[in-house]
Scaffold this motif. Structure first.
Motif, mmCIF file in Angstrom:
data_model
loop_
_atom_site.group_PDB
_atom_site.id
_atom_site.type_symbol
_atom_site.label_atom_id
_atom_site.label_comp_id
_atom_site.label_asym_id
_atom_site.label_seq_id
_atom_site.Cartn_x
_atom_site.Cartn_y
_atom_site.Cartn_z
ATOM 1 N N ALA A 182 -3.287 0.571 -12.142
ATOM 2 C CA ALA A 182 -4.412 0.734 -11.420
ATOM 3 C C ALA A 182 -3.890 1.405 -10.141
ATOM 4 O O ALA A 182 -4.865 1.905 -9.244
ATOM 5 N N TYR A 183 -2.790 0.869 -9.371
ATOM 6 C CA TYR A 183 -2.411 1.227 -8.434
ATOM 7 C C TYR A 183 -2.115 2.836 -8.079
ATOM 8 O O TYR A 183 -2.347 3.838 -7.086
ATOM 9 N N ARG A 184 -1.593 3.318 -9.229
ATOM 10 C CA ARG A 184 -1.320 4.762 -9.414
ATOM 11 C C ARG A 184 -2.493 5.334 -9.617
ATOM 12 O O ARG A 184 -2.820 6.626 -8.636
ATOM 13 N N TYR A 185 -3.621 4.980 -10.034
ATOM 14 C CA TYR A 185 -4.961 5.700 -10.104
ATOM 15 C C TYR A 185 -5.508 5.683 -8.755
ATOM 16 O O TYR A 185 -6.033 6.661 -8.315
ATOM 17 N N ALA A 186 -5.355 4.741 -8.081
ATOM 18 C CA ALA A 186 -5.866 4.496 -6.781
ATOM 19 C C ALA A 186 -5.119 5.716 -5.514
ATOM 20 O O ALA A 186 -5.820 6.203 -4.840
ATOM 21 N N VAL A 187 -4.100 5.698 -5.940
ATOM 22 C CA VAL A 187 -3.200 6.613 -5.004
ATOM 23 C C VAL A 187 -3.544 8.072 -5.510
ATOM 24 O O VAL A 187 -3.797 8.950 -4.632
ATOM 25 N N GLU A 188 -3.625 8.307 -6.774
ATOM 26 C CA GLU A 188 -3.969 9.757 -7.191
ATOM 27 C C GLU A 188 -5.605 10.105 -6.867
ATOM 28 O O GLU A 188 -5.784 11.437 -6.602
ATOM 29 N N ALA A 189 -6.375 9.240 -6.802
ATOM 30 C CA ALA A 189 -7.700 9.532 -6.468
ATOM 31 C C ALA A 189 -7.972 9.894 -4.815
ATOM 32 O O ALA A 189 -9.135 9.984 -4.461
ATOM 33 N N ARG A 190 -6.816 9.422 -4.352
ATOM 34 C CA ARG A 190 -7.175 9.827 -2.445
ATOM 35 C C ARG A 190 -7.299 11.184 -2.295
ATOM 36 O O ARG A 190 -6.734 12.073 -2.803
ATOM 37 N N GLY A 191 -8.098 11.356 -1.102
ATOM 38 C CA GLY A 191 -8.238 12.709 -0.842
ATOM 39 C C GLY A 191 -7.507 12.900 0.457
ATOM 40 O O GLY A 191 -6.421 11.909 0.578
ATOM 41 N N VAL A 192 -7.262 14.104 0.531
ATOM 42 C CA VAL A 192 -5.949 14.592 1.586
ATOM 43 C C VAL A 192 -6.109 13.830 3.060
ATOM 44 O O VAL A 192 -5.204 13.235 3.597
ATOM 45 N N GLY A 193 -7.263 13.405 3.421
ATOM 46 C CA GLY A 193 -7.636 12.772 4.903
ATOM 47 C C GLY A 193 -7.912 11.233 4.690
ATOM 48 O O GLY A 193 -8.082 10.784 5.673
ATOM 49 N N ASP A 194 -7.786 10.808 3.284
ATOM 50 C CA ASP A 194 -7.859 9.310 3.390
ATOM 51 C C ASP A 194 -6.427 8.574 3.488
ATOM 52 O O ASP A 194 -5.613 8.652 2.677
ATOM 53 N N LEU A 195 -6.310 8.032 4.724
ATOM 54 C CA LEU A 195 -4.967 7.178 4.893
ATOM 55 C C LEU A 195 -5.425 5.643 5.133
ATOM 56 O O LEU A 195 -4.527 4.853 5.650
ATOM 57 N N SER A 196 -6.390 5.198 4.372
ATOM 58 C CA SER A 196 -6.509 3.744 4.534
ATOM 59 C C SER A 196 -5.752 3.111 3.688
ATOM 60 O O SER A 196 -5.131 3.591 2.602
ATOM 61 N N PRO A 197 -5.450 1.608 3.778
ATOM 62 C CA PRO A 197 -4.655 0.861 2.939
ATOM 63 C C PRO A 197 -5.084 0.805 1.597
ATOM 64 O O PRO A 197 -6.378 0.992 1.209
ATOM 65 N N ILE A 198 -3.965 0.945 0.646
ATOM 66 C CA ILE A 198 -4.429 1.162 -0.813
ATOM 67 C C ILE A 198 -4.302 -0.269 -1.155
ATOM 68 O O ILE A 198 -3.259 -1.133 -1.378
ATOM 69 N N LYS A 199 -5.535 -0.892 -1.590
ATOM 70 C CA LYS A 199 -5.718 -2.350 -2.189
ATOM 71 C C LYS A 199 -5.764 -2.583 -3.802
ATOM 72 O O LYS A 199 -6.881 -1.991 -4.280
ATOM 73 N N VAL A 200 -4.757 -3.082 -4.347
ATOM 74 C CA VAL A 200 -4.684 -3.494 -5.593
ATOM 75 C C VAL A 200 -4.158 -4.621 -5.824
ATOM 76 O O VAL A 200 -3.333 -5.033 -5.221
ATOM 77 N N SER A 201 -4.996 -5.432 -6.466
ATOM 78 C CA SER A 201 -4.572 -6.826 -6.647
ATOM 79 C C SER A 201 -3.817 -7.018 -7.870
ATOM 80 O O SER A 201 -3.650 -6.384 -8.799
ATOM 81 N N ARG A 202 -2.981 -8.354 -7.766
ATOM 82 C CA ARG A 202 -2.043 -8.880 -8.752
ATOM 83 C C ARG A 202 -1.071 -7.724 -9.267
ATOM 84 O O ARG A 202 -0.872 -7.538 -10.330
ATOM 85 N N LEU A 203 -0.396 -7.295 -8.091
ATOM 86 C CA LEU A 203 0.676 -6.229 -8.473
ATOM 87 C C LEU A 203 2.122 -7.016 -8.686
ATOM 88 O O LEU A 203 2.044 -8.208 -8.264
ATOM 89 N N PRO A 204 2.855 -6.819 -9.663
ATOM 90 C CA PRO A 204 4.001 -7.407 -9.988
ATOM 91 C C PRO A 204 4.862 -7.657 -8.532
ATOM 92 O O PRO A 204 4.933 -6.850 -7.754
ATOM 93 N N ALA A 205 5.794 -8.775 -8.755
ATOM 94 C CA ALA A 205 6.567 -8.877 -7.648
ATOM 95 C C ALA A 205 7.451 -7.843 -7.128
ATOM 96 O O ALA A 205 7.853 -7.674 -6.135
ATOM 97 N N GLU A 206 7.979 -6.996 -8.227
ATOM 98 C CA GLU A 206 8.785 -6.074 -7.956
ATOM 99 C C GLU A 206 8.159 -4.949 -7.213
ATOM 100 O O GLU A 206 8.834 -4.149 -6.493
ATOM 101 N N ILE A 207 6.983 -4.450 -7.404
ATOM 102 C CA ILE A 207 5.930 -3.645 -6.878
ATOM 103 C C ILE A 207 5.577 -4.171 -5.779
ATOM 104 O O ILE A 207 5.214 -3.126 -4.926
ATOM 105 N N ASN A 208 4.848 -5.180 -5.501
ATOM 106 C CA ASN A 208 4.277 -5.486 -4.322
ATOM 107 C C ASN A 208 4.747 -5.181 -2.871
ATOM 108 O O ASN A 208 4.193 -4.748 -2.240
#
Length: 446
Positions: A182-208
């Motif tokens: 879900a985090y990956r898709y959220a990053v890929e869906a971003r436009g060039v000018g979208d620099l807002s924070p990426i919010k994805v819940s329940r990320l693993p402790a290693e990725i958070n």
């Protein structure tokens, strides 16, 4: 090209193959233990058979009228026998044998205890002070067949468990990495000018921590870009008033100056100020293109926006602009109206500036939100065509310009997740220049 790998695939295959390998090792170890136990059981059966038959054989031989004769024991009914035996005296003479016994299988002289030949396992015992011997033989292929069956019994569940394990492991890994995907898709869906924070819940402790670091980096980058854009926009805006005032004074000076060098110099200053004013306007448009707000919350009708901008240019220019609209009345897109206006004005201005003066400009919109702006003129060399969307790069023309028009267009197209293509010659033509822009479509309910 840098190769990549799928963590999901690597974990799924790795865990399945690892479990399969461990199962195979455990199976081989178990099979070796089972084979050892089978050999002990078969040896015990050989010994037990010899110990039971030998007393009966001694009794039978002792009660004969002619003890030295060979007697073959008949079977009660035909069946497959794995054991055969010989009863012999100390000299090796056969006194008694089973119905299917082959003397060639046994040694020439009786041997007590266990022994093995190429194809048989044998056990010998004696009685009456080693005057009567019995040897029981069993084919080794019988034992090997039993060992193979035991191995197959251990292996066949693995054939069923491997695909089940692969599927189960794959599902478990996919569920575990669901938030990462879900985090990956959220990053890929971003436009060039979208620099807002990426919010994805329940990320693993290693990725958070990585996600937090990315958000902090985006925030720093957003602030830096906002400062740069603000400076550009404010500078261009602040230049408007003094430029307008200076231009007015220069125009007045031009009117009041007598014919001669002074009036000529005032005319040149006026032209330079007009170019500076246009550059200031382009910088403001570039700041708008690089900023946010290029996408609209509500779908916008491109047909009405396009018609409005073209009518505006027709009133301000003597050049002919041919507008071709789609058959359907409305074409909706998610592009912001102001951003679309800036994009279209720069495309038309570029076509008017670099196109043939005696040929019309063609502006076309399709029902798939494809915008085409075509102007006549000489073919643009490929070496120049590849760099026209870069800043401060101009085509081959005597017209004045800042070289920012197509750069602004490209920046807006990237910001709305669109696509731009430059063609020269124009499609299905021998000359001219064409800009194609694919705008994001939007659906309208009802």
């Amino acid at each position: 090209m840098k190769t990549t790998f799928s963590l999901q695939k690597r974990l799924g295959l790795g865990l399945t193959l690892g479990m399969t390998l461990l199962w195979l090792v455990a199976t081989v170890g178990t099979w070796r233990g089972v084979r050892h136990e089978l050999n002990e059981a078969f040896d015990s059966a050989l010994e037990e058979t010899a110990q039971r038959i030998l007393p009966l054989a001694v009794l039978e031989i002792s009660n004969r009228e002619h003890p030295g004769e060979t007697q073959q024991i008949a079977t009660l009914k035909m069946h497959k026998e794995y054991l055969s035996y010989l009863v012999r005296d100390a000299g090796g003479k056969v006194l008694m044998q089973s119905h299917d016994a082959n003397p060639k299988v046994f040694s020439k002289h009786p041997i007590e205890g266990f022994s093995t030949t190429g194809k048989y396992r044998l056990y010998g015992a004696s009685a009456l002070r080693e005057t009567v011997f019995i040897e029981v033989a069993e084919p080794l292929r019988h034992r090997r067949g039993a060992a193979r069956k035991a191995l197959f019994a251990l292996l066949w569940p693995l054939l069923v468990l491997i695909p089940i394990s692969l599927l189960g492991t794959w599902l478990l890994v996919r569920m575990s990495l669901g938030s990462v995907l879900a985090y990956r898709y959220a990053v890929e869906a971003r436009g060039v000018g979208d620099l807002s924070p990426i919010k994805v819940s329940r990320l693993p402790a290693e990725i958070n921590p990585l996600a937090d670091a990315v958000n902090r980096l985006l925030e720093r980058l957003r602030k830096a870009l906002e400062a740069e854009r603000s400076f550009t926009a404010n500078s261009a805006h602040e230049l408007r008033t003094p430029l307008a005032a200076t231009l007015a004074q220069v125009q007045r000076l031009y009117q009041e100056a007598p014919e001669g060098p002074l009036r000529l110099r005032a005319k040149k200053i006026e032209s330079a100020l007009r170019e500076l004013a246009r550059l200031s306007e382009k910088l403001m448009q570039l700041a708008k293109a690089e900023g946010g707000g290029l996408l609209s919350q509500a779908p916008q009708d491109l047909v009405s926006l396009l018609a409005h901008v073209v009518d505006e240019w027709r009133h301000n220019s003597t050049r002919q602009i041919v507008l071709q609209l789609p058959a359907q009345a409305h074409v909706y897109s998610t592009v912001d109206p102001d951003a679309f206006g800036i994009l279209l004005r720069n495309l038309i201005e570029n076509a008017l500036k670099y196109g043939a003066m005696d040929q019309p400009i063609e502006v076309t919109l399709t029902d798939q939100a494809l915008l085409r702006v075509i102007n006549a003129g000489p073919v643009v060399p490929v070496a120049i065509l590849q760099h026209l969307t870069e800043r401060f790069v101009r085509g081959q023309s005597e017209s004045s310009g800042s070289g920012l028009g197509l750069a602004i267009v490209k920046t807006i197209v990237q910001g709305i997740n669109g696509r731009i293509e430059l063609l020269s010659p124009a499609k299905d033509r021998q000359e001219g220049f064409e800009v194609r822009v694919w705008l994001p479509l939007a659906t309208v309910a009802g």
